[in-house]
Design a protein around this motif. Sequence first.
Motif, PDB file in Angstrom:
ATOM      1  N   VAL A   8       0.749  -0.740  -0.135  1.00 14.80           N
ATOM      2  CA  VAL A   8       0.441   0.332   0.118  1.00 14.80           C
ATOM      3  C   VAL A   8       0.863   1.037  -0.289  1.00 14.80           C
ATOM      4  O   VAL A   8       2.131   1.160   0.908  1.00 14.80           O
ATOM      5  CB  VAL A   8      -1.045  -0.227   1.380  1.00 14.80           C
ATOM      6  CG1 VAL A   8      -1.690   1.365   1.121  1.00 14.80           C
ATOM      7  CG2 VAL A   8      -1.850  -1.136   1.172  1.00 14.80           C
ATOM      8  N   ALA A   9       1.295   2.533  -0.814  1.00 14.68           N
ATOM      9  CA  ALA A   9       0.932   3.485  -0.854  1.00 14.68           C
ATOM     10  C   ALA A   9       0.678   4.965  -0.716  1.00 14.68           C
ATOM     11  O   ALA A   9      -1.183   4.342  -1.480  1.00 14.68           O
ATOM     12  CB  ALA A   9       2.365   3.550  -2.744  1.00 14.68           C
ATOM     13  N   ILE A  10       0.600   5.296  -0.155  1.00 20.17           N
ATOM     14  CA  ILE A  10       0.138   6.529   0.205  1.00 20.17           C
ATOM     15  C   ILE A  10       0.449   7.896  -0.370  1.00 20.17           C
ATOM     16  O   ILE A  10       2.223   7.991   0.120  1.00 20.17           O
ATOM     17  CB  ILE A  10      -0.747   6.999   1.451  1.00 20.17           C
ATOM     18  CG1 ILE A  10      -0.807   5.286   2.313  1.00 20.17           C
ATOM     19  CG2 ILE A  10      -1.156   8.284   1.570  1.00 20.17           C
ATOM     20  CD1 ILE A  10      -1.355   5.739   3.672  1.00 20.17           C
ATOM     21  N   THR A  11       0.364   8.667  -1.097  1.00 18.52           N
ATOM     22  CA  THR A  11       0.661   9.376  -2.107  1.00 18.52           C
ATOM     23  C   THR A  11       0.596  11.516  -1.284  1.00 18.52           C
ATOM     24  O   THR A  11      -0.653  10.849  -0.019  1.00 18.52           O
ATOM     25  CB  THR A  11       1.200   9.085  -2.889  1.00 18.52           C
ATOM     26  OG1 THR A  11      -0.387   9.504  -3.732  1.00 18.52           O
ATOM     27  CG2 THR A  11       2.051   8.226  -3.936  1.00 18.52           C
ATOM     28  N   GLY A  12       0.971  11.829  -2.345  1.00 19.62           N
ATOM     29  CA  GLY A  12       0.407  13.417  -1.248  1.00 19.62           C
ATOM     30  C   GLY A  12      -0.481  14.036  -2.186  1.00 19.62           C
ATOM     31  O   GLY A  12      -0.975  15.147  -1.838  1.00 19.62           O
ATOM     32  N   ALA A  13      -1.427  13.332  -2.540  1.00 18.08           N
ATOM     33  CA  ALA A  13      -3.300  14.042  -3.248  1.00 18.08           C
ATOM     34  C   ALA A  13      -3.653  14.004  -1.573  1.00 18.08           C
ATOM     35  O   ALA A  13      -3.354  13.255  -1.201  1.00 18.08           O
ATOM     36  CB  ALA A  13      -3.584  12.763  -3.914  1.00 18.08           C
ATOM     37  N   SER A  14      -4.927  14.867  -1.627  1.00 10.17           N
ATOM     38  CA  SER A  14      -5.697  14.899  -0.748  1.00 10.17           C
ATOM     39  C   SER A  14      -6.138  13.327  -1.183  1.00 10.17           C
ATOM     40  O   SER A  14      -6.699  12.806  -1.893  1.00 10.17           O
ATOM     41  CB  SER A  14      -6.906  16.144  -0.748  1.00 10.17           C
ATOM     42  OG  SER A  14      -7.791  15.755  -0.186  1.00 10.17           O
ATOM     43  N   LYS A  32      -1.107  -9.217   5.663  1.00 13.17           N
ATOM     44  CA  LYS A  32      -0.112  -8.189   6.011  1.00 13.17           C
ATOM     45  C   LYS A  32       0.140  -7.234   5.034  1.00 13.17           C
ATOM     46  O   LYS A  32       0.295  -6.746   3.907  1.00 13.17           O
ATOM     47  CB  LYS A  32       1.315  -9.144   5.576  1.00 13.17           C
ATOM     48  CG  LYS A  32       2.535  -8.725   6.399  1.00 13.17           C
ATOM     49  CD  LYS A  32       3.345  -9.861   6.090  1.00 13.17           C
ATOM     50  CE  LYS A  32       4.835  -8.841   6.767  1.00 13.17           C
ATOM     51  NZ  LYS A  32       6.118 -10.442   6.903  1.00 13.17           N
ATOM     52  N   VAL A  33       0.424  -5.782   5.250  1.00 13.05           N
ATOM     53  CA  VAL A  33       0.489  -4.361   4.789  1.00 13.05           C
ATOM     54  C   VAL A  33       2.467  -4.265   4.639  1.00 13.05           C
ATOM     55  O   VAL A  33       2.543  -3.669   5.755  1.00 13.05           O
ATOM     56  CB  VAL A  33      -0.763  -3.814   5.527  1.00 13.05           C
ATOM     57  CG1 VAL A  33      -0.460  -2.084   4.706  1.00 13.05           C
ATOM     58  CG2 VAL A  33      -1.453  -3.578   4.670  1.00 13.05           C
ATOM     59  N   LEU A  34       3.014  -4.189   3.727  1.00 15.55           N
ATOM     60  CA  LEU A  34       3.459  -2.976   3.345  1.00 15.55           C
ATOM     61  C   LEU A  34       3.754  -1.522   2.807  1.00 15.55           C
ATOM     62  O   LEU A  34       3.066  -2.347   1.449  1.00 15.55           O
ATOM     63  CB  LEU A  34       4.651  -4.074   2.186  1.00 15.55           C
ATOM     64  CG  LEU A  34       4.822  -5.417   2.669  1.00 15.55           C
ATOM     65  CD1 LEU A  34       3.868  -6.603   3.151  1.00 15.55           C
ATOM     66  CD2 LEU A  34       6.489  -6.400   1.220  1.00 15.55           C
ATOM     67  N   LEU A  35       3.991  -1.100   3.708  1.00 13.23           N
ATOM     68  CA  LEU A  35       3.787   0.559   3.664  1.00 13.23           C
ATOM     69  C   LEU A  35       4.501   0.995   2.959  1.00 13.23           C
ATOM     70  O   LEU A  35       5.523   1.105   4.074  1.00 13.23           O
ATOM     71  CB  LEU A  35       2.839   1.062   5.189  1.00 13.23           C
ATOM     72  CG  LEU A  35       2.414   2.678   4.752  1.00 13.23           C
ATOM     73  CD1 LEU A  35       1.408   2.587   3.596  1.00 13.23           C
ATOM     74  CD2 LEU A  35       1.565   2.759   6.132  1.00 13.23           C
ATOM     75  N   MET A 102      -1.022  -4.554  -5.186  1.00  9.47           N
ATOM     76  CA  MET A 102      -0.495  -3.311  -5.353  1.00  9.47           C
ATOM     77  C   MET A 102      -0.895  -1.872  -5.416  1.00  9.47           C
ATOM     78  O   MET A 102      -1.917  -2.346  -6.005  1.00  9.47           O
ATOM     79  CB  MET A 102       1.098  -3.390  -5.213  1.00  9.47           C
ATOM     80  CG  MET A 102       1.515  -1.559  -5.327  1.00  9.47           C
ATOM     81  SD  MET A 102       2.929  -0.354  -5.928  1.00  9.47           S
ATOM     82  CE  MET A 102       3.149   1.024  -4.222  1.00  9.47           C
ATOM     83  N   ILE A 103      -2.035  -1.084  -4.327  1.00 12.28           N
ATOM     84  CA  ILE A 103      -2.870  -0.014  -4.432  1.00 12.28           C
ATOM     85  C   ILE A 103      -2.178   1.268  -4.076  1.00 12.28           C
ATOM     86  O   ILE A 103      -1.595   1.261  -2.878  1.00 12.28           O
ATOM     87  CB  ILE A 103      -3.621  -0.629  -4.167  1.00 12.28           C
ATOM     88  CG1 ILE A 103      -4.960   0.895  -3.977  1.00 12.28           C
ATOM     89  CG2 ILE A 103      -3.449  -0.350  -2.025  1.00 12.28           C
ATOM     90  CD1 ILE A 103      -6.687   0.172  -3.610  1.00 12.28           C
TER      91      ILE A 103
END
Length: 213
Positions: A8-14, A32-35, A102-103
């Motif tokens: 899981v990836a969190i990027t800079g969008a609202s 199992k989350v690979l962040l 992946m999301i």
Amino acid sequence: MTDNRITVAITGASGAPYGLRLIECLLAQKQKVLLLISSAARVVLATEQNLKLSAAPQQAAEQLVDYFTQRGCVLSSQQLNVYGKEDWFSPVASGSAAPKRMIICPCSTSTLSALATGSSNTLIERAADVVMKERGQLIVVPREAPLSTLHLQNMLQLSQLGVTVMPASPGFYHQPQSIDDLIDFMVARMLDHLGLEQNLVRRWGYGNAKESF
């Protein structure tokens, strides 16, 4: 053997609440989350959720475990791993070890551009490139309005490469009563596409009852 790992990836969008709720639901289902968290995403998390994460991956993981535990999620210390943006020895950096799913949620338009052009300057970009080249499942959740021609072209390019483009566009047919209901609508669709069970939102034509994790 079933692989219950997911990147899981969190990027800079609202849209940080989408990413956090998604992770919470994945952990509740014993995934199992690979962040991966970009620098801009940490700014957005602090702004939108008042969640100020450390730039140090291990400290950020401890903060997130505490966050989800306070929300009632029961998880083991092995379920959530956070990696730095240049941790090239992490599993997600190699096709021989990376999860096949992946999301990126939310996905910034700069990340869309990088993925569409094959850039691998950060671990998020490399991880996504690995999933694409290994013919795995990649879902991107962009949150932007309006969309420029470049944004649309990048989404088309990714779609043609087999990536699922799922804009953060919640529906209203379930008669949402709160912001949480709108968030759950999108997270439910993400879980559907990941092949995981969800009881967040009733399905069209299947009654009105809503349950929650």
